[in-house]
Motif scaffolding. Structure first.
Motif, short mmCIF file in Angstrom:
data_model
loop_
_atom_site.label_atom_id
_atom_site.label_comp_id
_atom_site.label_asym_id
_atom_site.label_seq_id
_atom_site.Cartn_x
_atom_site.Cartn_y
_atom_site.Cartn_z
N ALA A 125 102.98 23.69 -9.71
CA ALA A 125 103.41 22.31 -9.92
C ALA A 125 103.18 21.48 -8.65
O ALA A 125 102.73 20.33 -8.72
CB ALA A 125 104.89 22.27 -10.32
N SER A 176 100.00 20.83 -13.61
CA SER A 176 101.29 20.73 -12.90
C SER A 176 102.45 20.64 -13.89
O SER A 176 103.47 21.32 -13.74
CB SER A 176 101.28 19.51 -11.98
OG SER A 176 102.50 19.38 -11.29
N VAL A 177 102.29 19.80 -14.92
CA VAL A 177 103.35 19.66 -15.93
C VAL A 177 103.54 20.97 -16.68
O VAL A 177 104.68 21.41 -16.93
CB VAL A 177 103.01 18.52 -16.91
CG1 VAL A 177 103.99 18.50 -18.08
CG2 VAL A 177 103.03 17.18 -16.18
N THR A 178 102.45 21.62 -17.06
CA THR A 178 102.54 22.91 -17.76
C THR A 178 103.28 23.94 -16.92
O THR A 178 104.14 24.68 -17.42
CB THR A 178 101.12 23.43 -18.09
OG1 THR A 178 100.44 22.45 -18.88
CG2 THR A 178 101.20 24.75 -18.85
N LEU A 212 102.09 12.78 -13.72
CA LEU A 212 101.01 12.73 -14.70
C LEU A 212 100.79 11.30 -15.19
O LEU A 212 99.64 10.83 -15.28
CB LEU A 212 101.32 13.66 -15.88
CG LEU A 212 100.37 13.59 -17.08
CD1 LEU A 212 98.94 13.91 -16.66
CD2 LEU A 212 100.84 14.53 -18.18
N ALA A 251 107.33 15.89 -12.68
CA ALA A 251 105.92 16.26 -12.90
C ALA A 251 105.30 15.35 -13.96
O ALA A 251 104.13 14.96 -13.84
CB ALA A 251 105.83 17.73 -13.32
N LEU A 252 106.07 15.00 -15.00
CA LEU A 252 105.58 14.07 -16.02
C LEU A 252 105.32 12.68 -15.43
O LEU A 252 104.35 12.01 -15.79
CB LEU A 252 106.58 13.98 -17.17
CG LEU A 252 106.58 15.15 -18.16
CD1 LEU A 252 107.79 15.07 -19.08
CD2 LEU A 252 105.28 15.17 -18.98
N CYS A 258 98.06 17.68 -15.48
CA CYS A 258 98.50 18.36 -16.70
C CYS A 258 98.85 19.81 -16.41
O CYS A 258 99.82 20.36 -16.97
CB CYS A 258 97.41 18.29 -17.77
SG CYS A 258 97.10 16.64 -18.43
N VAL A 311 110.51 19.04 -14.37
CA VAL A 311 109.64 18.67 -15.48
C VAL A 311 109.49 17.15 -15.56
O VAL A 311 108.38 16.62 -15.71
CB VAL A 311 110.18 19.23 -16.82
CG1 VAL A 311 109.38 18.69 -17.99
CG2 VAL A 311 110.14 20.75 -16.80
#
Length: 429
Positions: A9, A169-171, A77, A73-74, A167, A70
């Motif tokens: 992340a 990173s979000v995953t 993104l 991170a979003l 993406c 999360v």
């Protein structure tokens, strides 16, 4: 698994931030951006980071690390998408501002996660691995002209690649959430202490040594990071190297940090002389920016980074960037831990919060100033001398850092010293 997911992340976070610098020249030619506008794209991030820093860790404490990492991170993104979907400067600027809102709390959340999982279980090792993978994100952004050279026909294709990395990173953040949720009740995790708020009223109680370190921190990061903002474009325009070669040169700074920072940390812990190391590192740094400006470029030599690429670069540039990467590894390895030796443990949170706040202010101002100077002096391939005033600004900042490091060394040798130059010390002495 937690260490891997959180580090991935962070990898994406660092990649997205640094992905802009290899396309500076394309933004100037294809979007007609000025250097001042490029400076604003860096400054906007720092202004947002300052706003988040003042909020402290309240949101993370309130939401918990699972949700916070999360969400942030979003946000990173969304910032990556906002930066690439439009060619309008205002939209790209908003994307960089939003990145500052998400990226800085993501760093805090990742640090909190590691404290939860690794306190009493190789915490220093976990932090080292996390930092190395994070810095690899920075280096990968610099390497992208080599491994994704076909994307660099336009300014936005490399930034779409950065969006794809965001993406990932979000995953990784979601996978961390799942891993920690499954581990609930099976592992006993440490509970990090509450985030300490910045206590402005008690700042006058900090010693002179602390403020000298803060001052050195401000001028050091206000030199290194703004230089990186323009470095790839500068190498291309002023020294005529290719984008691929410029990326390899720029990447030597984070690569050096990955390899040398822990080694310097071990060395300094063994021999002491912390204030002396900071002064010597600053002294080495002093002539470097003038060297790349005025010294002959020298013969071309081959710079090779395994699995990434090999490009011819001027010998003078290679030597200067190698020395700058060494200093970039040495000074932080000594500077940040030194605060823990001169500030009482109960007030360490306030000390680091103030240090980081001042760091962000300096980092926010200088890129804009350099951009204005480059524009006013018509810096470019037809006038490489136009970059010289900016290089003098960097040199002046380093000279200030040398003064502050000397004052620190002088203070620590006197009766009010904290033993920074000793081999063994007690934290918060």
């Amino acid at each position: 698994m937690v260490l891997l997911f959180v580090s991935l992340a962070m990898f994406g976070n660092y990649y997205v931030y640094d992905s802009l610098w290899p396309v500076v020249d394309l933004m100037r030619t294809q979007l007609d951006f000025s250097y001042q506008q490029i400076g604003w794209l860096s400054t906007a991030y720092n202004i947002a980071a300052l706003m988040v820093l003042l909020a402290g860790g309240y949101i993370i404490d309130r939401w918990g690390t699972q949700r916070a990492i999360v969400v942030f991170a979003l946000i990173c993104l969304m910032a990556a998408v906002l930066t690439v979907i439009s060619s309008r400067f205002e939209v790209i600027l908003a994307g960089r501002f939003l990145l500052g809102i998400g990226a800085e709390p993501l760093i805090v959340a990742a640090t909190t996660v590691l404290a939860k999982w690794f306190k009493g279980r190789e915490l220093s090792f976990a932090f080292g691995i996390n930092l190395s993978i994070s810095r690899l994100g920075t280096a990968s952004a610099d390497w992208s002209p080599n491994f994704a050279g076909g994307l660099y026909a336009t300014w936005h294709d490399p930034l779409w690649l950065a969006t794809g990395v965001a993406c990932v990173s979000v995953t990784a953040a979601i996978l961390y959430w799942v891993a920690e949720k499954r581990a609930t009740g099976r592992f006993q995790l440490a509970t990090p202490s509450a985030t300490e708020k910045l206590d402005v009223k008690s700042l006058y109680k900090f010693s002179a040594s602390y403020w000298y370190i803060v001052a050195l921190c401000v001028v050091f990061y206000a030199t290194i990071f703004p230089f990186r903002t323009f470095a790839i474009d500068y190498f291309q325009q002023a020294h005529g190297v290719t984008r691929e070669a410029a990326g390899l040169l720029s990447s030597m700074l984070p690569v050096a940090a990955i390899i040398l920072t822990p080694l310097f940390g071990i060395w300094v812990d063994k021999v002491g002389r912390r204030s002396l190391f900071m002064a010597v590192g600053t002294l080495i740094m002093l002539p470097l920016f003038l060297a790349v400006t005025y010294l002959p470029a020298g013969p071309l030599v081959q710079l090779t980074i395994p699995f990434i690429g090999s490009e011819p670069v001027p010998l003078t540039l290679l030597i200067v960037i190698f020395m700058l990467g060494t200093v970039f590894s040495l000074i932080p390895a000594v500077m940040w831990p030194s605060v823990a030796y001169i500030v009482d443990g109960a007030r360490l949170g306030s000390a680091y919060a103030m240090m980081t706040l001042c760091q962000q202010i300096g980092w926010a101002v200088v890129p804009l100033a350099i951009g204005i100077l480059n524009d006013r002096n018509a810096a470019g391939p037809l006038n490489p001398g136009g970059y010289a005033p900016g290089m003098w600004v960097y040199t002046g900042l380093v000279a200030l850092g040398l003064y502050f490091s000397f004052k620190l060394w002088q203070t620590e040798r006197g009766p009010n010293g904290h033993g920074l130059d000793g081999k063994t010390m007690h934290l918060g002495s």
